[in-house]
Design a protein around this motif. Structure first.
Motif, PDB file in Angstrom:
ATOM      1  N   PRO A  16     -21.609  95.867  28.477  1.00 48.01           N
ATOM      2  CA  PRO A  16     -20.374  95.162  28.111  1.00 48.01           C
ATOM      3  C   PRO A  16     -19.995  94.140  29.182  1.00 48.01           C
ATOM      4  O   PRO A  16     -20.255  94.333  30.363  1.00 48.01           O
ATOM      5  N   ASP A  17     -19.385  93.075  28.738  1.00 42.96           N
ATOM      6  CA  ASP A  17     -18.929  92.039  29.649  1.00 42.96           C
ATOM      7  C   ASP A  17     -17.715  92.569  30.416  1.00 42.96           C
ATOM      8  O   ASP A  17     -16.704  92.921  29.805  1.00 42.96           O
ATOM      9  N   THR A  19     -15.539  91.061  32.043  1.00 45.45           N
ATOM     10  CA  THR A  19     -14.363  90.188  31.951  1.00 45.45           C
ATOM     11  C   THR A  19     -13.802  90.126  30.531  1.00 45.45           C
ATOM     12  O   THR A  19     -12.853  89.385  30.287  1.00 45.45           O
ATOM     13  N   ALA A  20     -14.364  90.907  29.616  1.00 49.45           N
ATOM     14  CA  ALA A  20     -13.905  90.889  28.222  1.00 49.45           C
ATOM     15  C   ALA A  20     -12.414  91.214  28.061  1.00 49.45           C
ATOM     16  O   ALA A  20     -11.750  90.604  27.219  1.00 49.45           O
ATOM     17  N   PRO A  21     -11.836  92.134  28.846  1.00 48.66           N
ATOM     18  CA  PRO A  21     -10.393  92.388  28.685  1.00 48.66           C
ATOM     19  C   PRO A  21      -9.534  91.149  28.944  1.00 48.66           C
ATOM     20  O   PRO A  21      -8.522  90.942  28.281  1.00 48.66           O
ATOM     21  N   ALA A  23     -10.544  87.967  28.511  1.00 53.13           N
ATOM     22  CA  ALA A  23     -10.771  87.076  27.366  1.00 53.13           C
ATOM     23  C   ALA A  23      -9.974  87.552  26.160  1.00 53.13           C
ATOM     24  O   ALA A  23      -9.388  86.739  25.435  1.00 53.13           O
ATOM     25  N   ASP A  24      -9.912  88.877  25.961  1.00 54.50           N
ATOM     26  CA  ASP A  24      -9.104  89.425  24.864  1.00 54.50           C
ATOM     27  C   ASP A  24      -7.620  89.128  25.082  1.00 54.50           C
ATOM     28  O   ASP A  24      -6.896  88.815  24.131  1.00 54.50           O
ATOM     29  N   GLU A  27      -6.935  85.594  24.112  1.00 49.55           N
ATOM     30  CA  GLU A  27      -6.924  85.434  22.650  1.00 49.55           C
ATOM     31  C   GLU A  27      -5.633  85.954  22.038  1.00 49.55           C
ATOM     32  O   GLU A  27      -5.150  85.403  21.052  1.00 49.55           O
ATOM     33  N   SER A  34      -9.849  81.305  24.714  1.00 49.62           N
ATOM     34  CA  SER A  34     -10.805  81.868  25.665  1.00 49.62           C
ATOM     35  C   SER A  34     -12.059  81.011  25.797  1.00 49.62           C
ATOM     36  O   SER A  34     -12.735  81.069  26.830  1.00 49.62           O
ATOM     37  N   GLN A  38     -14.052  80.010  31.677  1.00 53.67           N
ATOM     38  CA  GLN A  38     -15.236  80.754  32.100  1.00 53.67           C
ATOM     39  C   GLN A  38     -14.751  81.731  33.161  1.00 53.67           C
ATOM     40  O   GLN A  38     -14.268  81.315  34.222  1.00 53.67           O
ATOM     41  N   VAL A  68     -11.036  92.611  37.476  1.00 50.52           N
ATOM     42  CA  VAL A  68     -10.449  92.117  36.227  1.00 50.52           C
ATOM     43  C   VAL A  68      -8.976  91.774  36.402  1.00 50.52           C
ATOM     44  O   VAL A  68      -8.504  90.758  35.884  1.00 50.52           O
TER      45      VAL A  68
END
Length: 90
Positions: A16-17, A19-21, A23-24, A27, A34, A38, A68
Motif C-alpha cells: 500500500p502507498d 501517503t494514501a491517507p 491523498a484521501d 480528495e 490529489s 506529489q 504521514v
C-alpha cells in the motif's frame, strides 16, 4: 470442506502507498485535487518541505515529509499560506 487453490498472482499484493491517507484527505476536502500533488516520504522526521513548481499546466506541487502526519501538515501549510485557501466548517 475444500479450500480453493490460490495462485501466486492472487497472493501477491502490491504494497500500500504510505501517503494514501493524505491523498484521501485531499480528495475529501477538495475533490479531484490529489492529482495536483506529489506526496513523498523523506528521511527527515517532524519536518516537511514544499517544492512549488509554479502555475504552469501539468506541474505538481511536491510535498516531502518524515511521516504521514507531517506530509498532511505540509499540504495544509501549502493550501493556507501559498494557495490562500481556508477550509473550515460551513
Amino acid at each position: 470442506m475444500q479450500w480453493p487453490m490460490l495462485t501466486f498472482a492472487q497472493l501477491a499484493v502490491a504494497a500500500p502507498d504510505p501517503t494514501a491517507p493524505v491523498a484521501d484527505l485531499l480528495e475529501r476536502l477538495l475533490p479531484n485535487s490529489s492529482a495536483h500533488f506529489q506526496l513523498r516520504l523523506s528521511g527527515t522526521p517532524s519536518c516537511f518541505s514544499i517544492d512549488d513548481v509554479g502555475d504552469l499546466p501539468g506541474h505538481q506541487i511536491v510535498v516531502n515529509g518524515g511521516d504521514v502526519a507531517t506530509i498532511a501538515a505540509g499540504v495544509g501549510y501549502y493550501l493556507r499560506e501559498r494557495a490562500n485557501i481556508t477550509i473550515g466548517w460551513p
